[in-house]
Write a protein that holds these residues in place. Sequence first.
Motif, PDB file in Angstrom:
ATOM      1  N   ARG A   1       0.826  -1.204   0.000  1.00 50.33           N
ATOM      2  CA  ARG A   1       0.000   0.000   0.000  1.00 50.33           C
ATOM      3  C   ARG A   1       0.865   1.260   0.000  1.00 50.33           C
ATOM      4  O   ARG A   1       0.603   2.204  -0.749  1.00 50.33           O
ATOM      5  CB  ARG A   1      -0.924   0.018   1.225  1.00 50.33           C
ATOM      6  N   GLU A   2       1.914   1.263   0.824  1.00 47.39           N
ATOM      7  CA  GLU A   2       2.765   2.444   0.905  1.00 47.39           C
ATOM      8  C   GLU A   2       3.461   2.717  -0.424  1.00 47.39           C
ATOM      9  O   GLU A   2       3.569   3.871  -0.866  1.00 47.39           O
ATOM     10  CB  GLU A   2       3.807   2.271   2.022  1.00 47.39           C
ATOM     11  N   VAL A   3       3.955   1.656  -1.066  1.00 40.73           N
ATOM     12  CA  VAL A   3       4.623   1.816  -2.357  1.00 40.73           C
ATOM     13  C   VAL A   3       3.637   2.320  -3.405  1.00 40.73           C
ATOM     14  O   VAL A   3       3.960   3.215  -4.209  1.00 40.73           O
ATOM     15  CB  VAL A   3       5.268   0.487  -2.799  1.00 40.73           C
ATOM     16  N   ALA A   4       2.420   1.769  -3.423  1.00 34.57           N
ATOM     17  CA  ALA A   4       1.412   2.196  -4.397  1.00 34.57           C
ATOM     18  C   ALA A   4       1.043   3.656  -4.187  1.00 34.57           C
ATOM     19  O   ALA A   4       0.921   4.423  -5.154  1.00 34.57           O
ATOM     20  CB  ALA A   4       0.173   1.307  -4.294  1.00 34.57           C
ATOM     21  N   GLU A   5       0.866   4.055  -2.927  1.00 29.69           N
ATOM     22  CA  GLU A   5       0.527   5.451  -2.640  1.00 29.69           C
ATOM     23  C   GLU A   5       1.636   6.386  -3.104  1.00 29.69           C
ATOM     24  O   GLU A   5       1.375   7.421  -3.729  1.00 29.69           O
ATOM     25  CB  GLU A   5       0.277   5.631  -1.140  1.00 29.69           C
ATOM     26  N   ALA A   6       2.889   6.033  -2.799  1.00 30.83           N
ATOM     27  CA  ALA A   6       4.013   6.882  -3.183  1.00 30.83           C
ATOM     28  C   ALA A   6       4.156   6.945  -4.704  1.00 30.83           C
ATOM     29  O   ALA A   6       4.403   8.017  -5.276  1.00 30.83           O
ATOM     30  CB  ALA A   6       5.299   6.354  -2.551  1.00 30.83           C
ATOM     31  N   ALA A   7       3.995   5.806  -5.371  1.00 27.99           N
ATOM     32  CA  ALA A   7       4.148   5.770  -6.820  1.00 27.99           C
ATOM     33  C   ALA A   7       3.077   6.599  -7.511  1.00 27.99           C
ATOM     34  O   ALA A   7       3.367   7.391  -8.426  1.00 27.99           O
ATOM     35  CB  ALA A   7       4.084   4.322  -7.310  1.00 27.99           C
ATOM     36  N   LEU A   8       1.825   6.450  -7.087  1.00 24.57           N
ATOM     37  CA  LEU A   8       0.745   7.165  -7.750  1.00 24.57           C
ATOM     38  C   LEU A   8       0.755   8.645  -7.399  1.00 24.57           C
ATOM     39  O   LEU A   8       0.222   9.465  -8.161  1.00 24.57           O
ATOM     40  CB  LEU A   8      -0.591   6.514  -7.394  1.00 24.57           C
ATOM     41  N   ALA A   9       1.374   9.002  -6.272  1.00 25.95           N
ATOM     42  CA  ALA A   9       1.573  10.425  -5.978  1.00 25.95           C
ATOM     43  C   ALA A   9       2.542  11.033  -6.987  1.00 25.95           C
ATOM     44  O   ALA A   9       2.361  12.176  -7.431  1.00 25.95           O
ATOM     45  CB  ALA A   9       2.096  10.592  -4.551  1.00 25.95           C
ATOM     46  N   VAL A  10       3.575  10.282  -7.368  1.00 23.69           N
ATOM     47  CA  VAL A  10       4.515  10.752  -8.385  1.00 23.69           C
ATOM     48  C   VAL A  10       3.797  10.996  -9.709  1.00 23.69           C
ATOM     49  O   VAL A  10       4.060  11.978 -10.407  1.00 23.69           O
ATOM     50  CB  VAL A  10       5.660   9.735  -8.570  1.00 23.69           C
ATOM     51  N   TYR A  11       2.868  10.109 -10.047  1.00 19.62           N
ATOM     52  CA  TYR A  11       2.145  10.215 -11.317  1.00 19.62           C
ATOM     53  C   TYR A  11       0.885  11.070 -11.198  1.00 19.62           C
ATOM     54  O   TYR A  11       0.079  11.123 -12.133  1.00 19.62           O
ATOM     55  CB  TYR A  11       1.797   8.824 -11.836  1.00 19.62           C
ATOM     56  N   GLU A  12       0.671  11.710 -10.043  1.00 18.36           N
ATOM     57  CA  GLU A  12      -0.431  12.657  -9.825  1.00 18.36           C
ATOM     58  C   GLU A  12      -1.807  12.023  -9.983  1.00 18.36           C
ATOM     59  O   GLU A  12      -2.729  12.644 -10.511  1.00 18.36           O
ATOM     60  CB  GLU A  12      -0.299  13.858 -10.760  1.00 18.36           C
ATOM     61  N   VAL A  13      -1.936  10.790  -9.535  1.00 19.75           N
ATOM     62  CA  VAL A  13      -3.239  10.125  -9.502  1.00 19.75           C
ATOM     63  C   VAL A  13      -3.641  10.025  -8.040  1.00 19.75           C
ATOM     64  O   VAL A  13      -2.979   9.339  -7.259  1.00 19.75           O
ATOM     65  CB  VAL A  13      -3.181   8.723 -10.138  1.00 19.75           C
ATOM     66  N   ASP A  14      -4.704  10.724  -7.650  1.00 23.72           N
ATOM     67  CA  ASP A  14      -5.041  10.788  -6.231  1.00 23.72           C
ATOM     68  C   ASP A  14      -5.884   9.599  -5.787  1.00 23.72           C
ATOM     69  O   ASP A  14      -6.125   8.657  -6.563  1.00 23.72           O
ATOM     70  CB  ASP A  14      -5.709  12.121  -5.884  1.00 23.72           C
ATOM     71  N   ALA A  15      -6.352   9.640  -4.542  1.00 14.75           N
ATOM     72  CA  ALA A  15      -7.013   8.484  -3.930  1.00 14.75           C
ATOM     73  C   ALA A  15      -8.311   8.100  -4.620  1.00 14.75           C
ATOM     74  O   ALA A  15      -8.760   6.953  -4.516  1.00 14.75           O
ATOM     75  CB  ALA A  15      -7.271   8.748  -2.445  1.00 14.75           C
ATOM     76  N   ARG A  16      -8.946   9.030  -5.315  1.00 20.54           N
ATOM     77  CA  ARG A  16     -10.192   8.718  -6.022  1.00 20.54           C
ATOM     78  C   ARG A  16      -9.963   8.472  -7.505  1.00 20.54           C
ATOM     79  O   ARG A  16     -10.920   8.300  -8.255  1.00 20.54           O
ATOM     80  CB  ARG A  16     -11.209   9.849  -5.841  1.00 20.54           C
ATOM     81  N   GLY A  17      -8.710   8.484  -7.944  1.00 22.06           N
ATOM     82  CA  GLY A  17      -8.415   8.245  -9.348  1.00 22.06           C
ATOM     83  C   GLY A  17      -8.383   9.495 -10.201  1.00 22.06           C
ATOM     84  O   GLY A  17      -8.253   9.412 -11.419  1.00 22.06           O
ATOM     85  N   LEU A  18      -8.494  10.679  -9.585  1.00 22.30           N
ATOM     86  CA  LEU A  18      -8.426  11.924 -10.343  1.00 22.30           C
ATOM     87  C   LEU A  18      -6.977  12.247 -10.686  1.00 22.30           C
ATOM     88  O   LEU A  18      -6.080  12.043  -9.864  1.00 22.30           O
ATOM     89  CB  LEU A  18      -9.018  13.080  -9.539  1.00 22.30           C
ATOM     90  N   ASP A  19      -6.768  12.755 -11.896  1.00 17.34           N
ATOM     91  CA  ASP A  19      -5.417  13.164 -12.284  1.00 17.34           C
ATOM     92  C   ASP A  19      -5.349  14.685 -12.364  1.00 17.34           C
ATOM     93  O   ASP A  19      -6.261  15.391 -11.902  1.00 17.34           O
ATOM     94  CB  ASP A  19      -5.003  12.496 -13.597  1.00 17.34           C
ATOM     95  N   ARG A  20      -4.267  15.200 -12.953  1.00 15.04           N
ATOM     96  CA  ARG A  20      -4.052  16.650 -12.989  1.00 15.04           C
ATOM     97  C   ARG A  20      -5.195  17.384 -13.661  1.00 15.04           C
ATOM     98  O   ARG A  20      -5.680  18.412 -13.170  1.00 15.04           O
ATOM     99  CB  ARG A  20      -2.742  16.947 -13.731  1.00 15.04           C
ATOM    100  N   LEU A  21      -5.671  16.883 -14.805  1.00 17.20           N
ATOM    101  CA  LEU A  21      -6.745  17.560 -15.529  1.00 17.20           C
ATOM    102  C   LEU A  21      -8.033  17.578 -14.713  1.00 17.20           C
ATOM    103  O   LEU A  21      -8.714  18.604 -14.641  1.00 17.20           O
ATOM    104  CB  LEU A  21      -6.974  16.878 -16.883  1.00 17.20           C
ATOM    105  N   ASP A  22      -8.388  16.453 -14.117  1.00 22.96           N
ATOM    106  CA  ASP A  22      -9.607  16.398 -13.311  1.00 22.96           C
ATOM    107  C   ASP A  22      -9.561  17.412 -12.173  1.00 22.96           C
ATOM    108  O   ASP A  22     -10.530  18.141 -11.928  1.00 22.96           O
ATOM    109  CB  ASP A  22      -9.786  14.997 -12.720  1.00 22.96           C
ATOM    110  N   ARG A  23      -8.427  17.448 -11.469  1.00 27.25           N
ATOM    111  CA  ARG A  23      -8.315  18.376 -10.342  1.00 27.25           C
ATOM    112  C   ARG A  23      -8.285  19.819 -10.814  1.00 27.25           C
ATOM    113  O   ARG A  23      -8.812  20.715 -10.141  1.00 27.25           O
ATOM    114  CB  ARG A  23      -7.074  18.054  -9.515  1.00 27.25           C
ATOM    115  N   ALA A  24      -7.680  20.077 -11.981  1.00 24.64           N
ATOM    116  CA  ALA A  24      -7.661  21.444 -12.508  1.00 24.64           C
ATOM    117  C   ALA A  24      -9.073  21.935 -12.791  1.00 24.64           C
ATOM    118  O   ALA A  24      -9.415  23.090 -12.505  1.00 24.64           O
ATOM    119  CB  ALA A  24      -6.811  21.505 -13.779  1.00 24.64           C
TER     120      ALA A  24
END
Length: 354
Positions: A252-275
């Motif tokens: 879980r920790e590795v997945a959280e850290a990796a997806l933070a690098v790729y800007e995919v948050d806990a609900r699956g939103l990416d940079r465009l969605d959050r923008a």
Amino acid sequence: MTRDEAETAALIERLVGSVADGEDQAVEAALRPKDLNEFIGQEKVREQLDLVLRAARARGATADHVLLSGAPGLGKTTLSMIIAAEMEAPLRITSGPAIQHAGDLAAILSSLQEGEVLFLDEIHRMSRPAEEMLYMAMEDFRVDVIVGKGPGATAIPLELPPFTLVGATVRAGLLPPPLRDRFGFTAHMEFYEPTELERVVHRSARLLEVETTSEGAAEVAGRSRGTPRIANRLLRRVRDYAQVRADGVVTREVAEAALAVYEVDARGLDRLDRAVLQALLKLFGGGPVGLSTLAVAVGEERETVAEVAEPFLVREGLLARTPRGRIAMPAAWEHLGLVPPRQGGPAGGREGPH
């Protein structure tokens, strides 16, 4: 560039986009299940399709034509391959945009073998003349080939061997009723539940020889937007991170850290969605705001916002489309840690407790 082409290009660029690029297609070929027993999810569709195929095999006949609808990445192409495998028949793959003339379709149909499965992806984008030729081919296994032009043109009937057409579309409503009615079996592919995606992640991890904990698989599944293709793509990126910056195990920790690098948050939103959400909340106080104004605020085209970002935001209950414009739902304020402005107060939210 057409609207469909622009939409496809925008989807391909996103890690959480549901359209497969060249790398995805190569990996998917190795990860695809080979029969209905291996196929995860879509329980009702699998049960119904299994009955259709079993009955056809018992009669020694070709299976009925099949129409599969649903969002990209849910398994329509995989099911077409499974249909061919279950019927022990060859598979021919093409797409609607590739068939721009009736002659294109006639050339494909005339070369089919008896019992062959023809998979026609994006069937809603086929040209109208080819579509009308397909009516007769599906119903009577015959096409009329026009020879010559003008008053001297003649129609030569061409008999076709029995075949099974599997059509796939993301927009079933765009298919004319005469075409829809000629499919003996229609199925709509639903988005996957997180527990089903966990099974997809575990299966893919075994095939990719990636050690994954239950918590790590759940973390990847929870950010996959209900789509197996996205789950497999995120798993590959988390695998890369685990191999380079961890001990190779997806926790879980590795997945959280990796997806933070790729800007995919806990609900699956990416940079465009959050923008889009941040512009809607901070600049326009949660709306309503017009699509064109919102697109300018995030520096994107109208079509990109409407076709790429908004469908998932609407499905997640973060944004709503109304006659007055786009409005933010309460869950959007909560997700970004903002407090809605007081009624009649200034536009824009303020930071809330995290």
